[in-house]
Write a protein that holds these residues in place. Structure first.
Motif, PDB file in Angstrom:
ATOM      1  N   ASP A  96       0.822  -1.205   0.000  1.00 35.91           N
ATOM      2  CA  ASP A  96       0.000   0.000   0.000  1.00 35.91           C
ATOM      3  C   ASP A  96       0.860   1.260   0.000  1.00 35.91           C
ATOM      4  N   THR A  97       2.022   1.189   0.630  1.00 39.20           N
ATOM      5  CA  THR A  97       2.940   2.329   0.595  1.00 39.20           C
ATOM      6  C   THR A  97       3.433   2.557  -0.831  1.00 39.20           C
ATOM      7  N   GLY A  98       3.839   1.483  -1.498  1.00 38.51           N
ATOM      8  CA  GLY A  98       4.259   1.588  -2.889  1.00 38.51           C
ATOM      9  C   GLY A  98       3.125   2.032  -3.790  1.00 38.51           C
ATOM     10  N   LEU A  99       1.900   1.633  -3.455  1.00 39.44           N
ATOM     11  CA  LEU A  99       0.735   2.022  -4.252  1.00 39.44           C
ATOM     12  C   LEU A  99       0.570   3.528  -4.287  1.00 39.44           C
ATOM     13  N   GLU A 100       0.751   4.194  -3.152  1.00 36.32           N
ATOM     14  CA  GLU A 100       0.555   5.644  -3.110  1.00 36.32           C
ATOM     15  C   GLU A 100       1.558   6.364  -4.003  1.00 36.32           C
ATOM     16  N   THR A 101       2.811   5.911  -4.001  1.00 35.27           N
ATOM     17  CA  THR A 101       3.826   6.509  -4.876  1.00 35.27           C
ATOM     18  C   THR A 101       3.479   6.267  -6.339  1.00 35.27           C
ATOM     19  N   TRP A 102       3.036   5.047  -6.623  1.00 27.63           N
ATOM     20  CA  TRP A 102       2.654   4.680  -7.991  1.00 27.63           C
ATOM     21  C   TRP A 102       1.474   5.519  -8.463  1.00 27.63           C
ATOM     22  N   LYS A 103       0.484   5.724  -7.605  1.00 26.65           N
ATOM     23  CA  LYS A 103      -0.708   6.493  -7.966  1.00 26.65           C
ATOM     24  C   LYS A 103      -0.350   7.937  -8.336  1.00 26.65           C
ATOM     25  N   THR A 104       0.581   8.519  -7.614  1.00 24.66           N
ATOM     26  CA  THR A 104       1.006   9.883  -7.923  1.00 24.66           C
ATOM     27  C   THR A 104       1.626   9.951  -9.312  1.00 24.66           C
ATOM     28  N   ALA A 105       2.503   8.974  -9.614  1.00 26.04           N
ATOM     29  CA  ALA A 105       3.166   8.954 -10.920  1.00 26.04           C
ATOM     30  C   ALA A 105       2.162   8.718 -12.049  1.00 26.04           C
ATOM     31  N   VAL A 106       1.240   7.786 -11.855  1.00 22.95           N
ATOM     32  CA  VAL A 106       0.283   7.442 -12.905  1.00 22.95           C
ATOM     33  C   VAL A 106      -0.751   8.553 -13.096  1.00 22.95           C
ATOM     34  N   SER A 107      -1.102   9.239 -12.026  1.00 21.97           N
ATOM     35  CA  SER A 107      -2.039  10.365 -12.165  1.00 21.97           C
ATOM     36  C   SER A 107      -1.464  11.451 -13.069  1.00 21.97           C
TER      37      SER A 107
END
Length: 289
Positions: A162-173
């Motif tokens: 879930d921590t990695g998910l938040e970083t990924w979401k920022t990049a993909v957004s």
């Protein structure tokens, strides 16, 4: 050295085509980008062809991802290895077995770094170039009836943590916003799918993504495109999570678009002038310096 992942079917065929576009130089490919052993074998094959420098091109689309973090470790850019696994298990929550071939789950000290007498260069990912948003916008606009009144969703395979998910979401957004601008869409959003996660994570993902889709549908049409070279696996997970209603889906991914091969040729030439990227190397005892 082309570093692919989750290959099979059309994507495996496309990988052969991409190799053929790199004319006049030695070319090898790896079909599991997070597998250090497979990458080392690719380097060994290039060594047999007497190369002095290897330019490794990751076909992972998002720079902020576990696959890229592990590649940076293997290539001696990052000090510590990483893994792609769910957050700590809570009582009564068993993980689902993942099917994604790029899964990175390591125990112990981590894998050995890559060995090469030739210089090693690891290039940036395609999300750092305009080509990715150009391709995705083209895929989305073929589905749209009136982009100015519709929303575009990027659907990608996200990290298990879930921590990695938040970083990924920022990049993909940020990628999604570029697609919105290029395609002239009303709004942009992201939806993520994951395999091999805890039941609680799956429930939370489904709830959040369902709410996003519901909000977008009430305002107008919705088109969705996979943030993947081959959208097959992403499409399967999306259908399992949200079904097939409420959006129009283009599952092609990047396969078949000439801008992908153009980017590979361009970045391989640009990176050929760069120095060896290695800052850390394994020593004879298996540690690093």
């Amino acid at each position: 050295l082309l570093l692919a992942y989750d290959t099979g079917g059309a994507w495996k065929t496309e990988l052969g085509h991409l190799r053929s576009e790199l004319r006049g130089i030695a070319v090898e490919s790896v079909e599991s980008a997070g597998d250090g052993v497979a990458i080392q074998r690719g380097l060994d094959r290039l060594k047999a062809q007497h190369v002095s420098k290897v330019v490794a091109i990751p076909l992972e689309l998002v720079s902020e991802s576990p696959v890229m973090d592990q590649l940076r470790y293997l290539f001696g850019i990052r000090a510590e290895p990483t893994s792609d696994k769910p957050d700590e298990l809570r009582p009564g929550m068993a993980p689902v077995q993942g099917k994604n071939k790029s899964a990175l789950v390591f125990t112990g000290k981590g894998p050995k770094r890559l060995r090469s007498d030739a210089e090693l260069v690891l290039t940036a990912t395609i999300d750092k170039a305009p080509a990715l948003a150009d391709i995705l916008a083209a895929r989305a606009t073929t589905l749209a009836r009136d982009p100015s009144k519709e929303a575009v969703i990027l659907v990608g395979l996200a990290p298990r943590s879930d921590t990695g998910l938040e970083t990924w979401k920022t990049a993909v957004s940020a990628i999604a916003e570029s697609v919105r601008v290029k395609g002239g869409f009303r709004e942009a959003a992201i939806i993520w799918v994951r395999d091999g996660t805890r039941a609680g994570q799956q429930d939370k993902d489904k709830s959040e993504n369902k709410a996003t889709l519901r909000r977008l549908v009430t305002a107008g049409g919705v088109v969705a495109v996979p943030l993947a070279p081959d959208g097959r696996r992403v499409g399967q997970l999306l259908q399992r999570q949200l079904g097939t209603s409420g959006y129009r889906w283009n599952g092609k991914g990047l396969i078949g678009d000439p801008r992908l091969s153009d980017w590979i040729v361009s970045i391989s030439k640009a990176a050929s002038t760069l120095p060896d990227v290695r800052q850390y190397r394994d020593n004879a005892q298996g540690g690093f310096r």
